[in-house]
Design an enzyme around this catalytic site. Structure first.
Site, PDB file in Angstrom:
ATOM      1  N   CYS A 168       2.214 -22.068   4.220  1.00  0.00           N
ATOM      2  CA  CYS A 168       3.010 -22.926   5.096  1.00  0.00           C
ATOM      3  C   CYS A 168       3.087 -24.294   4.426  1.00  0.00           C
ATOM      4  CB  CYS A 168       2.336 -23.106   6.449  1.00  0.00           C
ATOM      5  SG  CYS A 168       1.983 -21.571   7.297  1.00  0.00           S
TER       6      CYS A 168
ATOM      7  N   ARG B 293       7.910 -23.022   0.951  1.00  0.00           N
ATOM      8  CA  ARG B 293       6.597 -22.498   1.319  1.00  0.00           C
ATOM      9  C   ARG B 293       6.647 -21.626   2.575  1.00  0.00           C
ATOM     10  NH1 ARG B 293       2.588 -24.940  -1.240  1.00  0.00           N
ATOM     11  NH2 ARG B 293       1.099 -24.283   0.332  1.00  0.00           N
TER      12      ARG B 293
ATOM     13  N   TRP C 199       5.046 -20.058   7.489  1.00  0.00           N
ATOM     14  CA  TRP C 199       5.200 -18.707   6.929  1.00  0.00           C
ATOM     15  C   TRP C 199       4.098 -17.918   7.606  1.00  0.00           C
ATOM     16  CZ3 TRP C 199       8.601 -16.269   3.838  1.00  0.00           C
ATOM     17  CH2 TRP C 199       8.203 -15.088   3.228  1.00  0.00           C
TER      18      TRP C 199
ATOM     19  N   ASN D  85      -2.236 -25.290   7.067  1.00  0.00           N
ATOM     20  CA  ASN D  85      -1.847 -24.275   6.094  1.00  0.00           C
ATOM     21  C   ASN D  85      -3.122 -23.629   5.599  1.00  0.00           C
ATOM     22  OD1 ASN D  85      -0.656 -22.772   3.982  1.00  0.00           O
ATOM     23  ND2 ASN D  85      -1.038 -24.449   2.549  1.00  0.00           N
ATOM     24  N   GLY D  86      -3.198 -22.296   5.707  1.00  0.00           N
ATOM     25  CA  GLY D  86      -4.396 -21.589   5.266  1.00  0.00           C
ATOM     26  C   GLY D  86      -4.733 -20.502   6.257  1.00  0.00           C
TER      27      GLY D  86
ATOM     28  N   GLU E 245       6.482  -1.221 -14.770  1.00  0.00           N
ATOM     29  CA  GLU E 245       6.761  -2.572 -14.291  1.00  0.00           C
ATOM     30  C   GLU E 245       7.083  -3.512 -15.456  1.00  0.00           C
ATOM     31  OE1 GLU E 245       7.589  -3.723 -11.637  1.00  0.00           O
ATOM     32  OE2 GLU E 245       7.179  -5.859 -11.635  1.00  0.00           O
TER      33      GLU E 245
ATOM     34  N   LYS F 227      10.551  -5.512 -15.673  1.00  0.00           N
ATOM     35  CA  LYS F 227      10.608  -6.984 -15.767  1.00  0.00           C
ATOM     36  C   LYS F 227      11.423  -7.404 -16.978  1.00  0.00           C
ATOM     37  CE  LYS F 227       9.735  -8.133 -12.700  1.00  0.00           C
ATOM     38  NZ  LYS F 227       9.197  -7.509 -11.513  1.00  0.00           N
TER      39      LYS F 227
ATOM     40  N   GLU G  24      15.206  -6.626 -16.604  1.00  0.00           N
ATOM     41  CA  GLU G  24      15.784  -7.389 -15.505  1.00  0.00           C
ATOM     42  C   GLU G  24      16.108  -8.839 -15.895  1.00  0.00           C
ATOM     43  OE1 GLU G  24      12.858  -7.773 -12.405  1.00  0.00           O
ATOM     44  OE2 GLU G  24      14.349  -8.218 -10.883  1.00  0.00           O
TER      45      GLU G  24
ATOM     46  N   HIS H 170       7.641  14.527 -25.921  1.00  0.00           N
ATOM     47  CA  HIS H 170       8.582  15.480 -25.323  1.00  0.00           C
ATOM     48  C   HIS H 170      10.013  14.958 -25.357  1.00  0.00           C
ATOM     49  CE1 HIS H 170       5.272  17.993 -24.180  1.00  0.00           C
ATOM     50  NE2 HIS H 170       4.664  16.953 -23.606  1.00  0.00           N
TER      51      HIS H 170
ATOM     52  N   LYS I 164      17.825 -11.035  -4.614  1.00  0.00           N
ATOM     53  CA  LYS I 164      16.419 -10.992  -4.223  1.00  0.00           C
ATOM     54  C   LYS I 164      16.179  -9.901  -3.190  1.00  0.00           C
ATOM     55  CE  LYS I 164      12.186 -12.416  -4.317  1.00  0.00           C
ATOM     56  NZ  LYS I 164      11.423 -11.902  -5.485  1.00  0.00           N
TER      57      LYS I 164
HETATM   58  C1  AGP Z   1      12.075  -6.510  -9.221  1.00  0.00           C
HETATM   59  O1  AGP Z   1      11.680  -7.646  -9.874  1.00  0.00           O
HETATM   60  C2  AGP Z   1      12.946  -6.661  -8.066  1.00  0.00           C
HETATM   61  N1  AGP Z   1      13.101  -7.852  -7.446  1.00  0.00           N
HETATM   62  C3  AGP Z   1      13.298  -5.383  -7.311  1.00  0.00           C
HETATM   63  O2  AGP Z   1      13.053  -4.261  -8.072  1.00  0.00           O
HETATM   64  C4  AGP Z   1      12.605  -5.247  -5.930  1.00  0.00           C
HETATM   65  O3  AGP Z   1      11.264  -4.949  -6.109  1.00  0.00           O
HETATM   66  C5  AGP Z   1      13.327  -4.146  -5.133  1.00  0.00           C
HETATM   67  O4  AGP Z   1      14.663  -4.502  -4.923  1.00  0.00           O
HETATM   68  C6  AGP Z   1      12.643  -3.883  -3.821  1.00  0.00           C
HETATM   69  O5  AGP Z   1      12.607  -5.022  -3.030  1.00  0.00           O
HETATM   70  P1  AGP Z   1      11.639  -5.131  -1.802  1.00  0.00           P
HETATM   71  O6  AGP Z   1      10.249  -5.093  -2.308  1.00  0.00           O
HETATM   72  O7  AGP Z   1      12.000  -6.435  -1.157  1.00  0.00           O
HETATM   73  O8  AGP Z   1      11.912  -3.954  -0.915  1.00  0.00           O
END
Ligand code: AGP
Length: 606
Positions: free
Chosen positions: A2, A27, A73, A97-98, A479, A483, A486, A502, A601
């Site tokens: 927060c 935050r 938050w 906050n905490g 992952e 990353k 992306e 394979h 996002k």
């Molecule tokens: C990865 O860096 C992404 N932002 C993306 O793969 C994300 O994890 C995916 O869209 C799922 O989102 P969520 O965790 O909000 O459901």
């Protein structure tokens, strides 16, 4: 996470507090509030479920010289007006906050003494405690109250009995003081005050501050004065919002020392060798009755889920499947009420994951959401919810939300293993105490990020990358590849290392760097063989390995060391390395790191 603010001086208190809160919306922004003392000496409190702009719309023009504010938050209690801060008791108002870890026991005690609670928050106990100990000296009342509290806090305290003073205090949550001319400020972070002053005091743990219009005095918890050095901030506002980091992604990678700690706060019970998930709402009997777990998630959350599969099977002996939300919704799942469906979503709004939750519910399954956003749609749709408490994540690339998801999965797997008698208390205690050390280990990786940056720059011209790992390291390989592609737009594949032969081995050549996730463990010899397979095809190998591993240096071109921990926990550390590798590669390529092309996002459409 927060944001808290406070102001005392001749300025327009309401406007200053609103402006400061806006700068802290990163935050959290699910609810907001403010307490001020008007010129007649009355405390006026305004709270709202919603954003700062909505708070502004309910505050009439009031002249005031002192006040505190909060942007929330949610962690304890949903984002509602009742749960919004400030929380008040008698003359006392508090913003916090905490997390107060022992709030339930304090609350029970305070209720038995006649205090009446109106919110579900942990913070309200602070207001009542300070009120209880207030005998006229506000600073003493605050320090006495804090002496009873376990957990983390940055607080601002206001009392209409003391309109010339604000009290602030800190333990494990950020707090700064802004020094003005005939005015002073408290805040969670520098951007909140930068419009008004660039003279800052950084507050350390267990310090308590008396803030008046013309003085700021800092004390330790025993009441001894503490000398503080004034810092002049040279950043502009935009840089300050990123705390001086060039990108939110880097800031969020660095925040992991804090966010991993927050995810664990109040949940580790080393003495009993168990995990406390108050909010889980499943007792040991119910946990024992599940025959199977089905994990559903997308993207990075899917990769976390895949690690969850290994953990639930390895530690708790419960058969676990993982599926992507987008596939699950059109499959013909074999589900019945003996299956626990775990849906993982940082945002809690991903359409494919939500659809899968609805599908699972229609089969009569219990659904457990793991999410970072309190009150998000998944919280309303799932039968049980655990919050990851990573704090808001602005960069599109998930970083701190991922490691917090992993921590929740570790804790759940340990809890399930204990409930199902698959793990003894000693092993659980050992894992929990190793988990506690993870934030410190992450700090060391961040301090040594130079090697990772050099490595990124050595291979920046590569058009293809491979990330390989075995068993619990395989999700990290996925992952790492996600990353990198992306944010740097370099093609990257994450592979279970044993699968290379394979098919994909045909793609390995001297131009393809291979990142091998290779800490010590029961598959270590296997990954060494896989490394030899690719070096025999002239690939360059970047190995992520234990810091004391000398053997691997014979085979890998570059070794990125990670601190020693229990084998099962190493994904928490290697994940940070792959995040940094992706970040520095994208930085070299001058990519739009926080907002990569074609991505969003939160993916709320199918
Ligand atoms: C990865 O860096 C992404 N932002 C993306 O793969 C994300 O994890 C995916 O869209 C799922 O989102 P969520 O965790 O909000 O459901």
């Amino acid at each position: 996470m927060c944001g808290i603010v406070g102001y005392i001086g001749d300025g327009d208190t309401v406007t200053i507090l609103l402006e400061s809160l806006r700068r802290l919306e990163y935050r959290g922004y699910d609810s907001a509030g403010m307490a001020i003392i008007d010129d007649e000496g009355n405390a006026r409190i305004f709270k709202i479920e919603g954003e700062i702009s909505e708070l502004e719309s309910i505050i009439p023009g009031i002249s005031s010289r002192v006040g505190i504010g909060h942007t929330r938050w949610a962690t304890h209690g949903r984002p509602t007006t009742e749960n919004a801060h400030p929380h008040c008791s008698g003359n006392i108002c508090v913003v916090h906050n905490g997390i107060i870890e022992n709030y339930q026991e304090l609350k029970d005690e305070l209720i038995s003494e006649g205090f009446v609670f109106i919110s579900d928050t942990d913070t309200e106990v602070l207001a009542h405690l300070i009120n209880k100990y207030d005998t006229g000296d506000l600073r003493l009342a605050v320090s006495t109250a804090l002496g009873h509290v376990r957990g983390s806090y940055a607080i601002g305290v206001l009392s209409n009995e003391h309109p010339d003073e604000l009290i602030a205090a800190r333990k494990d949550s950020p707090l700064i003081i802004g020094l003005g001319k005939d005015e002073n400020f408290i805040a969670s972070d520098i951007p909140a005050v930068l419009k008004y002053t660039n003279r800052i005091l950084y507050i350390d743990n267990l310090e308590l501050i008396s803030v008046k219009q013309d003085s700021v005095r800092v004390f330790d918890m025993e009441g001894n004065p503490v000398e503080k050095k004034e810092h002049i901030i040279e950043w502009d506002l935009e840089a300050a919002e990123k705390a001086g980091y060039p990108h939110f992604m880097l800031k969020e990678i660095h925040e992991q020392t804090r966010s991993i700690h927050e995810t664990m706060t109040g949940r580790l019970h080393e003495l009993e060798g168990d995990v406390n998930f108050e909010e889980l709402g499943l007792n040991r009997n119910e946990i024992r009755q599940f025959q199977r777990i089905e994990i559903i998630a997308c993207g990075t959350s899917y990769n976390a889920g895949l690690l969850g599969k290994y953990l639930f099977e390895w530690l708790a002996g419960i058969h676990t499947d993982v599926d992507t939300g987008s596939e699950f919704r059109y499959s013909s799942p074999v589900l019945d009420p003996s299956t626990l469906v775990i849906a993982i979503s940082q945002s809690g709004e991903t359409a494919d994951t939500l659809a899968a939750v609805h599908e699972a519910t229609s089969y009569g399954c219990r659904t457990l959401a793991i999410t970072n956003v309190v009150g998000s749609t998944i919280f309303r749709d799932a039968s049980h919810t655990i919050y990851t408490r990573a704090g808001p994540e602005i960069g599109v690339a998930a970083t701190k939300s991922f490691t917090s998801q992993l921590v929740v999965l570790y804790l759940l797997a340990i809890h399930f293993a204990r409930a199902r008698s698959r793990m003894d208390a000693d092993r659980a205690r050992m894992l929990l105490s190793e988990l506690r050390k993870i934030p410190g280990h992450v700090s060391r990786i961040l301090e040594d990020a130079g090697t990772i940056q050099e490595c990124a720059s050595m291979f920046v011209k590569a058009e293809n990358y491979f990330f390989i790992g075995r068993n619990i390291n395989y999700p990290v390989a996925l992952e790492g590849a996600l990353k990198l592609k992306e944010i740097s737009y370099i093609h990257a594949e994450g592979y279970a290392a044993g699968e290379l032969k394979h098919g994909p081995l045909a793609l390995i050549s001297k131009d393809v760097p291979v990142v091998a996730i290779a800490p010590h463990g029961h598959t270590y010899d296997k990954i060494l063989s896989n490394i030899k397979e690719v070096t025999a095809r002239d690939a360059s190998v970047i190995a992520i390995a234990d810091c004391d591993d000398c053997e691997i240096r014979k085979f890998a071109d570059i070794v990125i060391p990670i601190p020693k921990t229990d084998e099962v926990l190493t994904p928490l550390l290697s994940s940070v390395v792959v995040q940094l590798l992706a970040y520095y590669t994208a930085l070299e390529l001058d990519c739009s790191i926080d907002k990569p092309r074609n991505l969003a996002k939160s993916v709320t459409v199918e």
